[in-house]
Design a protein around this motif. Structure first.
Motif, short mmCIF file in Angstrom:
data_model
loop_
_atom_site.label_atom_id
_atom_site.label_comp_id
_atom_site.label_asym_id
_atom_site.label_seq_id
_atom_site.Cartn_x
_atom_site.Cartn_y
_atom_site.Cartn_z
N GLU A 149 0.80 -1.20 0.04
CA GLU A 149 0.11 -0.16 0.10
C GLU A 149 0.64 1.20 0.07
OE1 GLU A 149 -2.99 -0.52 3.20
OE2 GLU A 149 -4.01 -1.99 1.84
N VAL A 150 2.19 1.08 0.29
CA VAL A 150 3.03 2.50 0.17
C VAL A 150 4.04 2.40 -1.05
CG1 VAL A 150 2.88 2.79 2.58
CG2 VAL A 150 4.53 1.27 1.71
N LEU A 151 3.69 1.68 -1.99
CA LEU A 151 4.94 1.52 -3.26
C LEU A 151 4.47 2.83 -3.71
CD1 LEU A 151 3.55 -1.73 -5.01
CD2 LEU A 151 5.87 -1.15 -4.03
N PRO A 152 5.72 3.44 -4.24
CA PRO A 152 5.85 4.63 -4.92
C PRO A 152 4.82 5.06 -6.04
CG PRO A 152 7.96 3.86 -4.59
CD PRO A 152 6.85 2.75 -4.41
N PHE A 153 4.06 6.09 -6.10
CA PHE A 153 3.11 6.58 -7.14
C PHE A 153 3.72 6.85 -8.32
CE2 PHE A 153 0.00 9.42 -8.88
CZ PHE A 153 -0.96 8.62 -8.90
N PRO A 154 3.70 6.41 -9.40
CA PRO A 154 4.27 6.75 -10.81
C PRO A 154 4.27 7.96 -10.95
CG PRO A 154 2.04 5.45 -11.03
CD PRO A 154 2.40 5.56 -9.78
N ASN A 155 5.10 8.71 -11.71
CA ASN A 155 5.10 10.08 -12.20
C ASN A 155 4.59 10.58 -13.50
OD1 ASN A 155 6.71 10.75 -9.76
ND2 ASN A 155 8.51 10.14 -10.92
N SER A 156 4.12 9.30 -14.21
CA SER A 156 3.60 9.57 -15.33
C SER A 156 2.74 8.41 -15.62
CB SER A 156 4.60 9.84 -16.60
OG SER A 156 5.24 8.50 -16.40
N ASP A 157 1.67 8.77 -16.70
CA ASP A 157 0.86 7.92 -17.24
C ASP A 157 1.77 7.13 -18.24
OD1 ASP A 157 -2.40 7.50 -17.76
OD2 ASP A 157 -1.23 7.28 -19.85
N PRO A 158 1.43 5.85 -18.41
CA PRO A 158 2.28 4.91 -19.25
C PRO A 158 1.88 5.01 -20.78
CG PRO A 158 0.44 3.53 -18.28
CD PRO A 158 0.40 4.75 -17.64
N VAL A 159 0.78 5.80 -21.08
CA VAL A 159 -0.03 5.82 -22.31
C VAL A 159 0.51 7.33 -22.73
CG1 VAL A 159 -1.89 5.79 -23.97
CG2 VAL A 159 -1.38 3.94 -22.30
N ARG A 160 0.28 8.36 -22.06
CA ARG A 160 0.02 9.67 -22.39
C ARG A 160 0.97 10.56 -21.50
NH1 ARG A 160 -1.72 9.70 -26.93
NH2 ARG A 160 -3.89 9.35 -27.29
N GLY A 161 1.77 9.85 -21.03
CA GLY A 161 3.00 10.47 -20.11
C GLY A 161 2.58 11.56 -18.96
N GLY A 162 2.78 12.88 -19.33
CA GLY A 162 2.41 14.13 -18.21
C GLY A 162 1.09 14.15 -17.84
N GLN A 163 0.17 13.32 -18.80
CA GLN A 163 -1.16 13.69 -18.62
C GLN A 163 -1.87 12.35 -18.96
OE1 GLN A 163 -3.15 16.03 -21.92
NE2 GLN A 163 -1.05 16.55 -22.26
N GLY A 164 -3.12 12.06 -18.73
CA GLY A 164 -3.79 10.95 -18.97
C GLY A 164 -4.66 10.35 -17.93
N PRO A 165 -5.17 9.34 -18.32
CA PRO A 165 -6.00 8.61 -17.05
C PRO A 165 -5.58 8.28 -15.98
CG PRO A 165 -6.47 7.69 -19.34
CD PRO A 165 -5.35 8.52 -19.51
N LEU A 166 -4.20 7.84 -15.95
CA LEU A 166 -3.71 7.45 -14.57
C LEU A 166 -3.53 8.55 -13.72
CD1 LEU A 166 -0.58 5.41 -13.65
CD2 LEU A 166 -0.68 7.78 -13.02
N LEU A 167 -2.91 9.62 -14.26
CA LEU A 167 -2.84 10.82 -13.26
C LEU A 167 -4.18 11.70 -12.96
CD1 LEU A 167 0.23 12.47 -15.31
CD2 LEU A 167 0.22 11.23 -13.20
#
Length: 180
Positions: free
Chosen positions: A155-173
């Motif tokens: 539960e404390v894994l580091p949060f990714p800095n980017s969306d794997p598909v859209r980079g600096g924006q996108g559904p992950l972020l």
């Protein structure tokens, strides 16, 4: 190679609660990106796999392998995982035994938070998948319940800095930052 990325990427976002011995991830939803790459314009699976690898690497998710999806229920407690479908089609059970079946086709991407169960139910054509993880995360293969200590570490894994598909924006972020 030029990535033949389609225009707007459609993403299905859904949450999964714990199921049997599979913890899933109550805080972060699964994201299914549809038609990220146009498989018809790429020619062959090697071209599509190379394009996925370049896109994922450029967006901060270094690709680690090419293969299929295990046909047994499992999850990763030590890494977030992204799966790019480079060839074939598959029905994948997400969430553990009795979970949600999602249909994936060449050009789709599936983003799984740590703890999310997955298992190949069936496939057509030769299935080829590109797997990637955020920097510094090494996947494990879990087929049993976690201890409380292991769950806390997951539960404390580091949060990714980017969306794997859209980079600096996108559904992950958009979806994961709201959930975190």
């Amino acid at each position: 190679m030029q990535a033949h990325t389609r225009g707007a990427v459609h993403a299905d976002v859904f949450r999964l609660g714990p199921r049997d011995w599979v913890p899933n991830n109550a805080h972060l939803p699964v994201i299914l990106y549809r038609d990220v790459l146009d498989a018809n314009s790429m020619g062959d699976s090697d071209s599509l796999a190379e394009t996925f690898e370049a896109m994922l690497g450029r967006n901060g998710w270094p690709p680690k392998w090419r293969n299929g999806i295990f046909d047994y229920h499992h999850f990763h407690s030590s890494a977030l995982e992204v799966l790019g479908i480079a060839a074939g089609a598959a029905d994948v059970i997400v969430g553990g035994p009795g979970g949600r079946v999602v249909h994936l086709e060449a050009g789709d991407v599936l983003l799984l938070p740590a703890g999310t169960g997955h298992c190949l139910e069936s496939s057509s054509g030769p299935l080829e998948v590109v797997g990637a993880y955020p920097p510094g995360q090494q996947w494990d293969i879990r087929r049993e319940a976690l201890t409380e200590t292991e769950r806390a570490a997951m539960e404390v894994l580091p949060f990714p800095n980017s969306d794997p598909v859209r980079g600096g924006q996108g559904p992950l972020l958009q979806n994961w930052s709201k959930a975190a």
